[in-house]
Scaffold this motif. Structure first.
Motif, PDB file in Angstrom:
ATOM      1  N   VAL A   1      -0.573   9.786  -0.773  1.00 16.82           N
ATOM      2  CA  VAL A   1       0.481  10.468  -0.017  1.00 16.82           C
ATOM      3  C   VAL A   1       1.357  11.267  -0.976  1.00 16.82           C
ATOM      4  O   VAL A   1       1.747  12.415  -0.685  1.00 16.82           O
ATOM      5  CB  VAL A   1       1.336   9.450   0.765  1.00 16.82           C
ATOM      6  CG1 VAL A   1       2.572  10.118   1.363  1.00 16.82           C
ATOM      7  CG2 VAL A   1       0.498   8.805   1.873  1.00 16.82           C
ATOM      8  N   ALA A   2       1.672  10.686  -2.135  1.00 18.94           N
ATOM      9  CA  ALA A   2       2.502  11.387  -3.117  1.00 18.94           C
ATOM     10  C   ALA A   2       1.814  12.662  -3.603  1.00 18.94           C
ATOM     11  O   ALA A   2       2.457  13.716  -3.765  1.00 18.94           O
ATOM     12  CB  ALA A   2       2.798  10.463  -4.302  1.00 18.94           C
ATOM     13  N   ILE A   3       0.493  12.609  -3.839  1.00 12.76           N
ATOM     14  CA  ILE A   3      -0.264  13.800  -4.262  1.00 12.76           C
ATOM     15  C   ILE A   3      -0.204  14.870  -3.175  1.00 12.76           C
ATOM     16  O   ILE A   3       0.004  16.064  -3.449  1.00 12.76           O
ATOM     17  CB  ILE A   3      -1.724  13.430  -4.572  1.00 12.76           C
ATOM     18  CG1 ILE A   3      -1.807  12.478  -5.770  1.00 12.76           C
ATOM     19  CG2 ILE A   3      -2.550  14.688  -4.835  1.00 12.76           C
ATOM     20  CD1 ILE A   3      -1.328  13.062  -7.067  1.00 12.76           C
TER      21      ILE A   3
ATOM     22  N   ASN B   1       0.807  -1.223   0.000  1.00  9.67           N
ATOM     23  CA  ASN B   1       0.000   0.000   0.000  1.00  9.67           C
ATOM     24  C   ASN B   1       0.840   1.273   0.000  1.00  9.67           C
ATOM     25  O   ASN B   1       0.311   2.356  -0.244  1.00  9.67           O
ATOM     26  CB  ASN B   1      -0.951   0.011   1.201  1.00  9.67           C
ATOM     27  CG  ASN B   1      -2.261  -0.691   0.906  1.00  9.67           C
ATOM     28  OD1 ASN B   1      -3.118  -0.169   0.200  1.00  9.67           O
ATOM     29  ND2 ASN B   1      -2.402  -1.896   1.431  1.00  9.67           N
ATOM     30  N   LEU B   2       2.141   1.151   0.268  1.00  7.78           N
ATOM     31  CA  LEU B   2       3.002   2.329   0.246  1.00  7.78           C
ATOM     32  C   LEU B   2       3.538   2.639  -1.150  1.00  7.78           C
ATOM     33  O   LEU B   2       4.197   3.667  -1.332  1.00  7.78           O
ATOM     34  CB  LEU B   2       4.176   2.141   1.210  1.00  7.78           C
ATOM     35  CG  LEU B   2       3.841   2.146   2.700  1.00  7.78           C
ATOM     36  CD1 LEU B   2       5.125   2.091   3.520  1.00  7.78           C
ATOM     37  CD2 LEU B   2       3.022   3.368   3.089  1.00  7.78           C
ATOM     38  N   ILE B   3       3.275   1.796  -2.129  1.00  7.04           N
ATOM     39  CA  ILE B   3       3.717   2.093  -3.490  1.00  7.04           C
ATOM     40  C   ILE B   3       3.097   3.423  -3.921  1.00  7.04           C
ATOM     41  O   ILE B   3       1.879   3.603  -3.840  1.00  7.04           O
ATOM     42  CB  ILE B   3       3.297   0.974  -4.458  1.00  7.04           C
ATOM     43  CG1 ILE B   3       4.003  -0.340  -4.078  1.00  7.04           C
ATOM     44  CG2 ILE B   3       3.624   1.344  -5.903  1.00  7.04           C
ATOM     45  CD1 ILE B   3       3.578  -1.533  -4.902  1.00  7.04           C
ATOM     46  N   PRO B   4       3.911   4.402  -4.368  1.00  6.84           N
ATOM     47  CA  PRO B   4       3.399   5.759  -4.635  1.00  6.84           C
ATOM     48  C   PRO B   4       2.651   5.899  -5.961  1.00  6.84           C
ATOM     49  O   PRO B   4       2.995   6.707  -6.807  1.00  6.84           O
ATOM     50  CB  PRO B   4       4.676   6.605  -4.619  1.00  6.84           C
ATOM     51  CG  PRO B   4       5.739   5.677  -5.097  1.00  6.84           C
ATOM     52  CD  PRO B   4       5.381   4.323  -4.547  1.00  6.84           C
ATOM     53  N   LEU B   5       1.624   5.087  -6.127  1.00  6.79           N
ATOM     54  CA  LEU B   5       0.791   5.142  -7.325  1.00  6.79           C
ATOM     55  C   LEU B   5      -0.673   5.072  -6.917  1.00  6.79           C
ATOM     56  O   LEU B   5      -1.034   4.269  -6.046  1.00  6.79           O
ATOM     57  CB  LEU B   5       1.111   3.969  -8.267  1.00  6.79           C
ATOM     58  CG  LEU B   5       2.496   3.949  -8.931  1.00  6.79           C
ATOM     59  CD1 LEU B   5       2.700   2.621  -9.656  1.00  6.79           C
ATOM     60  CD2 LEU B   5       2.653   5.108  -9.906  1.00  6.79           C
ATOM     61  N   LEU B   6      -1.503   5.909  -7.512  1.00  5.11           N
ATOM     62  CA  LEU B   6      -2.940   5.798  -7.295  1.00  5.11           C
ATOM     63  C   LEU B   6      -3.421   4.503  -7.935  1.00  5.11           C
ATOM     64  O   LEU B   6      -2.885   4.077  -8.944  1.00  5.11           O
ATOM     65  CB  LEU B   6      -3.662   6.996  -7.921  1.00  5.11           C
ATOM     66  CG  LEU B   6      -3.416   8.357  -7.272  1.00  5.11           C
ATOM     67  CD1 LEU B   6      -4.100   9.449  -8.089  1.00  5.11           C
ATOM     68  CD2 LEU B   6      -3.916   8.380  -5.836  1.00  5.11           C
ATOM     69  N   PRO B   7      -4.435   3.843  -7.329  1.00  2.00           N
ATOM     70  CA  PRO B   7      -5.280   4.263  -6.202  1.00  2.00           C
ATOM     71  C   PRO B   7      -4.764   3.804  -4.840  1.00  2.00           C
ATOM     72  O   PRO B   7      -5.520   3.825  -3.874  1.00  2.00           O
ATOM     73  CB  PRO B   7      -6.598   3.577  -6.540  1.00  2.00           C
ATOM     74  CG  PRO B   7      -6.175   2.275  -7.159  1.00  2.00           C
ATOM     75  CD  PRO B   7      -4.937   2.592  -7.958  1.00  2.00           C
TER      76      PRO B   7
END
Length: 429
Positions: free
Chosen positions: A369-371, A357-363
């Motif tokens: 977090v990245a946004i 879940n920490l992968i910085p890609l939506l969704p």
């Protein structure tokens, strides 16, 4: 009975996974409500709703499939009033996302929208879910290591050999030419507990073995506890060929001091920090799998179509995890050993949920977090230049990327489902 145990193991993992997801979503829900964000739904699972109840402004419910969950927050993205000028499928997706986001704000106090929160609060809300999985993994590993304990050799003697047999011998009884084993000759008995060897106190059987192996032919004082009484003995290890395992798992045959005794195995509670160490180790292993995910998925596909044995440390689907749990529950082993394996499996699942879940890609949570971080960087840069505060980041532009991620996740899930059904990883190897 084996079939019933297998089913119970699968059910335990299904319930454990559902609870892990429920706690993940609570990790989002609690800070969101604490920060005043309007939340309309809290759902555990996917598919048709099995049960739901409206409490205040939030509908709480459970869905049929325990493979996901979500909370609905007003204004997940900043509203964008302008219409997209471009045409095509991607532009349509972006516009549909903007329209859907506007619908979550209808009749809602704009100050209670998620995008209105300060950057740090948005990050806290989005990291709350993965943090709950990390916390649960830490608790489970602590229960496993410091509560249940781990099987390890003790300083209590389990058995004493009557003679010294050649290394690798398949004989089960001593021959006339086999010399007596030093431990037997010294008068050691099963049940004796080693206190010191050669004048050195020993806390583990490994410490005692190291002293014995290093002193072939040398008389060593031996202090043992027998029926509550300390007994002094003398043992003289003989030089013998024995197979020794190195830390990297390699086994070599060496000539070392040999006594002819084996240690009893018992569950020993580990220090309280062992659970934290296991959690950190698990994070490293899972992160390594995620970084190599494309290669590992390719290998899984090749193994599936060629019938080769899969990497036991490779990725699994829910089916694979459930199957392993069933095998553990049905294994011919003490109940505490099976419980330990189930606890460790659930802890590992939560580590996987945290890292993925920490992968910085939506969704995924990492994408949100990245946004938020990008928003914060834009605002900080504007303040440094003395410029007006910029508009919030338009996250809807990344909807096509999010759709691609979802498609890839579905493809990955389908591949792992097929592999776990037709070419499963088994605890029996």
């Amino acid at each position: 009975m084996a079939v019933l145990a297998f089913v119970i193991g699968v059910l335990v993992v299904v319930i454990g996974l559902a609870l892990s997801i429920a706690l993940h979503e609570i990790g989002h829900l609690v800070p969101a409500k604490r920060f005043g964000v309007q939340t309309s739904r809290y759902m555990v699972g996917l598919g048709p709703v099995v049960w739901s109840k409206q409490i205040g402004e939030t509908e709480y419910g459970v869905k049929l499939l325990p493979i996901g969950g979500y909370i609905s927050m007003a204004g997940m993205y900043a509203p964008v009033r302008k219409k997209t000028r471009a045409r095509g499928v991607l532009a349509t997706l972006v516009q549909d996302a903007r329209d859907a986001n506007h619908e979550t704000l209808v009749g809602v106090d704009d100050s209670r929208a998620f995008y209105r929160l300060p950057v740090w609060k948005r990050i806290v809300v989005m990291l709350g879910g993965p943090f709950m999985n990390l916390l649960l993994a830490l608790v489970l590993f602590t229960v496993l290591y410091s509560g249940i304990g781990m099987n390890q050799t003790t300083t209590t003697i389990e058995a004493v050999s009557e003679c010294v047999m050649p290394a690798g011998s398949a004989a089960t009884e001593c021959g006339e030419d086999d010399p007596p084993a030093p431990a037997y000759a010294a008068g050691l008995r099963p049940g004796d507990r080693l206190l010191s060897v050669g004048g050195t106190d020993v806390a583990t059987f490994a410490e005692a073995s190291k002293i014995i192996q290093a002193n072939p032919g040398e008389p060593l004082s031996l202090e043992v506890m027998r029926d509550g009484v300390e007994v002094d003995l003398t043992i003289t290890p003989v030089l013998a060929e024995r197979e020794l395992a190195a830390e990297d798992g390699t086994v070599t045959t060496q000539e070392v001091g040999f006594a002819g005794m084996t240690a009893a195995v018992a569950r020993v509670q580990q220090p309280i920090w062992t659970g934290a160490e296991a959690t950190v180790d698990g994070l490293g292993r899972v992160a390594g799998i995620i970084l190599q995910l494309p290669v590992r998925l390719w290998d899984t596909a090749v193994d599936l179509f060629t019938g080769q044995e899969r990497d036991p440390d490779g990725p699994l689907s829910v089916v694979g995890v459930g199957r392993l749990a069933g095998e553990v529950a049905a294994a011919e082993a003490p109940i505490l050993d099976r419980v330990s394996a189930m606890v460790g499996l659930l802890a590992s699942v939560n580590i996987a949920l945290f890292v993925f879940n920490l992968i910085p890609l939506l969704p995924l949570d990492g994408g949100h977090v990245a946004i938020a971080l990008w928003d914060g960087i834009k605002r900080a840069w504007a303040r440094l230049r003395g410029a007006p505060e910029p508009a919030p980041a338009d996250a809807t532009r990344f909807v096509p990327v999010a759709l691609l991620v979802v498609v890839l996740m579905i493809g990955m899930g389908a591949l792992l489902f097929a592999a776990d059904i037709f070419n499963p990883i088994s605890i029996a190897g």
